[in-house]
Scaffold this active site. Structure first.
Site, PDB file in Angstrom:
ATOM      1  N   HIS A   1      -1.563   1.342  -4.296  1.00  0.00           N
ATOM      2  CA  HIS A   1      -1.974   2.735  -4.071  1.00  0.00           C
ATOM      3  C   HIS A   1      -1.133   3.732  -4.869  1.00  0.00           C
ATOM      4  CE1 HIS A   1      -4.070   1.726   0.045  1.00  0.00           C
ATOM      5  NE2 HIS A   1      -4.767   1.349  -0.994  1.00  0.00           N
TER       6      HIS A   1
ATOM      7  N   VAL B   1       3.614   4.082  -1.125  1.00  0.00           N
ATOM      8  CA  VAL B   1       3.906   4.766  -2.384  1.00  0.00           C
ATOM      9  C   VAL B   1       5.404   5.062  -2.516  1.00  0.00           C
ATOM     10  CG1 VAL B   1       1.569   5.661  -2.670  1.00  0.00           C
ATOM     11  CG2 VAL B   1       3.221   7.008  -1.355  1.00  0.00           C
ATOM     12  N   ASP B   2       6.189   4.647  -1.505  1.00  0.00           N
ATOM     13  CA  ASP B   2       7.645   4.803  -1.609  1.00  0.00           C
ATOM     14  C   ASP B   2       8.220   3.676  -2.474  1.00  0.00           C
ATOM     15  OD1 ASP B   2       8.510   2.448   0.025  1.00  0.00           O
ATOM     16  OD2 ASP B   2       7.605   3.528   1.693  1.00  0.00           O
TER      17      ASP B   2
ATOM     18  N   GLY C   1       2.962  -4.423   8.985  1.00  0.00           N
ATOM     19  CA  GLY C   1       2.945  -2.976   9.229  1.00  0.00           C
ATOM     20  C   GLY C   1       1.764  -2.238   8.636  1.00  0.00           C
TER      21      GLY C   1
ATOM     22  N   GLN D   1       0.850  -1.198   0.000  1.00  0.00           N
ATOM     23  CA  GLN D   1       0.000   0.000   0.000  1.00  0.00           C
ATOM     24  C   GLN D   1       0.879   1.238   0.000  1.00  0.00           C
ATOM     25  OE1 GLN D   1      -3.475  -0.682   3.010  1.00  0.00           O
ATOM     26  NE2 GLN D   1      -1.755  -1.935   3.665  1.00  0.00           N
TER      27      GLN D   1
ATOM     28  N   GLU E   1       2.030  -4.262  17.298  1.00  0.00           N
ATOM     29  CA  GLU E   1       1.009  -4.807  18.204  1.00  0.00           C
ATOM     30  C   GLU E   1      -0.168  -5.264  17.358  1.00  0.00           C
ATOM     31  OE1 GLU E   1      -0.932  -0.450  19.121  1.00  0.00           O
ATOM     32  OE2 GLU E   1       0.728  -1.185  20.365  1.00  0.00           O
TER      33      GLU E   1
ATOM     34  N   SER F   1      -2.429  -1.047   9.525  1.00  0.00           N
ATOM     35  CA  SER F   1      -3.453  -0.974  10.576  1.00  0.00           C
ATOM     36  C   SER F   1      -4.745  -1.679  10.175  1.00  0.00           C
ATOM     37  CB  SER F   1      -3.759   0.496  10.888  1.00  0.00           C
ATOM     38  OG  SER F   1      -4.261   1.120   9.724  1.00  0.00           O
TER      39      SER F   1
HETATM   40  P1  OAD Z   1      -1.263   3.063   9.082  1.00  0.00           P
HETATM   41  O1  OAD Z   1      -0.537   4.300   9.500  1.00  0.00           O
HETATM   42  O2  OAD Z   1      -2.739   3.068   9.117  1.00  0.00           O
HETATM   43  O3  OAD Z   1      -0.761   1.831   9.986  1.00  0.00           O
HETATM   44  C1  OAD Z   1       0.608   1.610  10.209  1.00  0.00           C
HETATM   45  C2  OAD Z   1       0.746   0.337  11.022  1.00  0.00           C
HETATM   46  O4  OAD Z   1       2.126   0.046  11.143  1.00  0.00           O
HETATM   47  C3  OAD Z   1       0.176   0.430  12.450  1.00  0.00           C
HETATM   48  O5  OAD Z   1      -0.652  -0.704  12.683  1.00  0.00           O
HETATM   49  C4  OAD Z   1       1.425   0.403  13.348  1.00  0.00           C
HETATM   50  O6  OAD Z   1       1.218  -0.317  14.553  1.00  0.00           O
HETATM   51  C5  OAD Z   1       2.405  -0.352  12.461  1.00  0.00           C
HETATM   52  N1  OAD Z   1       3.824  -0.014  12.710  1.00  0.00           N
HETATM   53  C6  OAD Z   1       4.358   1.189  13.014  1.00  0.00           C
HETATM   54  N2  OAD Z   1       5.692   1.112  13.122  1.00  0.00           N
HETATM   55  C7  OAD Z   1       6.030  -0.191  12.896  1.00  0.00           C
HETATM   56  C8  OAD Z   1       7.263  -0.921  12.880  1.00  0.00           C
HETATM   57  N3  OAD Z   1       8.434  -0.337  13.111  1.00  0.00           N
HETATM   58  N4  OAD Z   1       7.206  -2.240  12.611  1.00  0.00           N
HETATM   59  C9  OAD Z   1       6.024  -2.877  12.371  1.00  0.00           C
HETATM   60  N5  OAD Z   1       4.829  -2.232  12.370  1.00  0.00           N
HETATM   61  C10 OAD Z   1       4.823  -0.909  12.638  1.00  0.00           C
HETATM   62  O7  OAD Z   1      -0.700   2.671   7.622  1.00  0.00           O
HETATM   63  P2  OAD Z   1      -1.353   1.707   6.506  1.00  0.00           P
HETATM   64  O8  OAD Z   1      -2.089   0.584   7.141  1.00  0.00           O
HETATM   65  O9  OAD Z   1      -0.272   1.381   5.553  1.00  0.00           O
HETATM   66  O10 OAD Z   1      -3.581   5.190   1.622  1.00  0.00           O
HETATM   67  O11 OAD Z   1      -2.371   2.686   5.821  1.00  0.00           O
HETATM   68  C11 OAD Z   1      -3.132   2.215   4.738  1.00  0.00           C
HETATM   69  C12 OAD Z   1      -3.423   3.348   3.783  1.00  0.00           C
HETATM   70  O12 OAD Z   1      -4.007   4.445   4.497  1.00  0.00           O
HETATM   71  C13 OAD Z   1      -2.215   3.961   3.122  1.00  0.00           C
HETATM   72  O13 OAD Z   1      -1.763   3.248   2.018  1.00  0.00           O
HETATM   73  C14 OAD Z   1      -2.691   5.329   2.741  1.00  0.00           C
HETATM   74  C15 OAD Z   1      -3.409   5.680   4.010  1.00  0.00           C
HETATM   75  O14 OAD Z   1      -4.418   6.603   3.912  1.00  0.00           O
HETATM   76  C16 OAD Z   1      -3.802   6.219   0.787  1.00  0.00           C
HETATM   77  O15 OAD Z   1      -3.243   7.299   0.909  1.00  0.00           O
HETATM   78  C17 OAD Z   1      -4.764   5.893  -0.306  1.00  0.00           C
END
Ligand code: OAD
Length: 230
Positions: free
Chosen positions: A106, A90-91, A172, A88, A200, A174
């Protein structure tokens, strides 16, 4: 050999210095996503939206892949079966770590898209509303990012590969954004083993058969080591 399907989210790039969206200090706690990540927001203020993605592109160019990106690249290279890597994000950190094939559902910060003719090309470091499309010459250029309300890329291929998977992992993410958040139900319904890798358990964590919790840069390399048999 069991086919593996891996979905990554912002958490895998967090230790490379790229912010996540929903954690404390995440991007969506500081920016209004309706203004910077929707087609309506772009129509209302294209300069603001370009500024947001120009900043993120700059951060991306300054970041380096971490041990988790590297381990997944190794898995794609050395695992004898299919390893589908859908992100998901974009990097381009999976690619820079050496991943052979990445599906960016995405979109990509480093690509530009012409909203008028659909042409795509490498994005300059700084995109501006007046930039012209190299193919049709219209000033309708936008970042090649899937915004809220738009359909993620390559969904047919993703669904096909998900149907073949015997092991499904989310790293990684949510699990807040569909359709990606629904992939785990699909995997469970077809009998695949499922694993969540995160700091978590996320809100959908109870849907997974197992969980490995800790920073991706530590957990993913040892998980990959296990899959490669040593
Ligand atoms: P989120 O910011 O919603 O979730 C990031 C997840 O990574 C969380 O569950 C954290 O607990 C976990 N996390 C943080 N640091 C970590 C680490 N060092 N190791 C392991 N896990 C870690 O990001 P996404 O789920 O990727 O879409 O978000 C989904 C989409 O929402 C993105 O692609 C973007 C955003 O809006 C668009 O812009 C269309």
């Amino acid at each position: 050999m069991d086919a593996i399907f891996i979905l990554t989210g912002a958490g895998i790039s967090a230790e490379s210095g790229l912010g996540t969206f929903r954690d404390k200090d995440g991007l969506w706690t500081r920016y209004d996503l309706r203004r910077v990540a929707t087609p309506e927001g772009f129509r209302a203020d294209p300069a603001l939206v370009h500024d947001f993605y120009n900043m993120r592109r700059q951060n991306c160019l300054e970041a380096s892949p971490n041990a988790a990106h590297q381990a997944l690249a190794r898995l794609q290279r050395d695992y004898p079966g299919e390893v589908t890597l859908v992100t998901q994000n974009v990097d381009d950190l999976h690619e820079r770590a050496g991943a052979a094939e990445v599906i960016h559902m995405h979109g990509e910060l480093l690509r530009a898209l012409c909203a008028a003719c659909g042409h795509r090309w490498p994005a300059p470091a700084r995109m501006l509303p007046e930039d012209r499309c190299p193919a049709c010459d219209r000033a309708a250029t936008r970042p090649d990012i899937v915004w809220f309300g738009e359909v993620p890329y390559r969904m047919d291929e993703i669904v096909e590969r998900l149907a073949r998977a015997r092991l499904f992992a989310v790293i990684g993410s949510s699990g807040e954004v569909y359709p990606a958040a629904g992939f785990v139900e699909e995997a469970v319904s077809q009998g695949a083993r499922t694993v969540e890798i995160n700091l978590e358990p996320c809100g959908r964590g109870n849907l997974f058969g197992s969980g490995l919790y800790g920073p991706a840069s530590a957990v993913v390399p040892s998980w990959v080591e296990g899959l490669l048999g040593g």
